[in-house]
Design a protein around this motif. Sequence first.
Motif, short mmCIF file in Angstrom:
data_model
loop_
_atom_site.label_atom_id
_atom_site.label_comp_id
_atom_site.label_asym_id
_atom_site.label_seq_id
_atom_site.Cartn_x
_atom_site.Cartn_y
_atom_site.Cartn_z
N THR A 1 -0.68 -12.01 -59.99
CA THR A 1 -0.16 -12.28 -59.12
C THR A 1 -0.08 -13.67 -58.27
OG1 THR A 1 -1.10 -9.73 -58.91
CG2 THR A 1 0.50 -11.20 -57.33
N VAL B 1 2.47 -11.90 -47.28
CA VAL B 1 2.17 -10.42 -47.80
C VAL B 1 2.05 -9.93 -47.25
CG1 VAL B 1 1.86 -9.49 -49.58
CG2 VAL B 1 2.98 -10.77 -50.72
N CYS C 1 4.72 -4.91 -60.46
CA CYS C 1 4.37 -5.89 -59.71
C CYS C 1 6.10 -6.54 -58.94
CB CYS C 1 3.95 -6.79 -59.27
SG CYS C 1 3.07 -7.44 -57.48
N VAL D 1 6.69 -7.71 -48.64
CA VAL D 1 5.76 -6.95 -49.24
C VAL D 1 6.09 -6.40 -50.95
CG1 VAL D 1 6.71 -5.11 -46.99
CG2 VAL D 1 7.86 -5.42 -49.10
N LEU D 2 4.71 -6.41 -51.32
CA LEU D 2 4.63 -5.84 -52.95
C LEU D 2 5.03 -4.32 -53.09
CD1 LEU D 2 1.78 -8.14 -53.65
CD2 LEU D 2 3.88 -8.58 -53.62
N LEU E 1 -4.75 -3.09 -57.23
CA LEU E 1 -4.73 -3.04 -56.38
C LEU E 1 -6.26 -3.57 -55.84
CD1 LEU E 1 -3.08 -1.77 -53.89
CD2 LEU E 1 -3.40 0.50 -54.77
N ALA F 1 -6.05 -6.05 -52.92
CA ALA F 1 -5.79 -5.46 -51.44
C ALA F 1 -7.03 -6.02 -50.21
CB ALA F 1 -5.84 -4.21 -50.99
N ILE G 1 0.74 -3.69 -48.87
CA ILE G 1 1.47 -2.63 -50.28
C ILE G 1 1.62 -1.75 -50.73
CG2 ILE G 1 0.87 -3.01 -52.76
CD1 ILE G 1 -1.50 -5.44 -51.77
N TYR H 1 8.13 -8.51 -55.56
CA TYR H 1 8.23 -8.94 -54.29
C TYR H 1 9.55 -8.79 -53.57
CZ TYR H 1 7.44 -12.57 -51.09
OH TYR H 1 7.74 -13.75 -49.74
N VAL I 1 -2.39 -0.80 -47.77
CA VAL I 1 -2.57 -0.20 -48.82
C VAL I 1 -1.29 1.26 -48.54
CG1 VAL I 1 -3.14 0.88 -51.62
CG2 VAL I 1 -3.75 -1.27 -50.13
N ASP J 1 3.92 -1.75 -55.91
CA ASP J 1 3.35 -1.48 -57.11
C ASP J 1 2.26 -2.73 -57.28
OD1 ASP J 1 3.78 0.72 -57.04
OD2 ASP J 1 5.20 0.50 -58.68
N ALA J 2 0.99 -2.74 -57.23
CA ALA J 2 0.52 -4.00 -57.93
C ALA J 2 0.16 -4.18 -59.76
CB ALA J 2 -1.15 -3.99 -57.11
#
Length: 270
Positions: free
Chosen positions: A37, A51, A16, A26-27, A67, A71, A54, A18, A78, A29-30
């Motif tokens: 996180t 944020v 992940c 934005v991120l 994720l 989300a 993603i 940032y 996403v 990946d999660a």
Amino acid sequence: MSVWVASLNSGSNGNCYYIGNEHEAVLIDAGISCRETEARMARLGLSMRKVSAIFISHEHSDHIRGLTVLAKKYNLPVYITPPTLFRSGLQIDGQLLRTFSAEEAVSVGSLSVIPFSKIHDAAHPHSFTVTCGDLKVGVFTDLGVVCENLISHFQQCHAAFLEANYDDDMLEQGRYPYHLKRRIRGGQGHLSNKQALALFESYRPSFMSHLFLSHLSKDNNCPDLALNLFKSRAATTEVIVASRYEETALYRITAAQTKLPPAKAQYVLF
């Protein structure tokens, strides 16, 4: 103008990253839990409320594990391609789903995210660059080979998260079964230290201020080994290892190649 970047986790146990400015972030990946996180961002003085989206590179669990909860909790769009979503098996609110196409910029406030195709053993894998004004940050992990797409985008970056997954000798002599060794180094798996270094030495732009060595193998690499290898060739670029156990410091990327100390309360702008 500044861009703030951090790895929240980097490795086969979760990824992940940032990237943001004073207005939005934005991120990429999660792959760690929502709780982790949040905790890691809080330690950096960051808020999830900053944020705005993603972006998902591919469907492997270490990139999507957190994720769904993340989300849903923060009502975050996403960005994920249909083949990746299908292969992931995730159930995401349709109102949050967005798709993207390679080489087509996605605007997230004043940030511009450009996906590009890469080679990896996944359904529809992509890497990303994130641009804010004249500054560009790349997230380049899970790469089977150094392809022309990667070279082109790497040459444009002021900072980059670049995979240095394994040391050739450690992998060869290690405990992994042959089929897994073959998968890792077979052209659709991961980049070795040597491959990543060749990219860095041949195509590093003079203005690249930070390189984050990412997605290091727990068993087939050593952070000090990788760091020393790159630092000896880094010139003016600062090299940082992105840990598989904790977040990095929060780094400020500017045209002047500035790094701030690890973020604490007095640095919180987000």
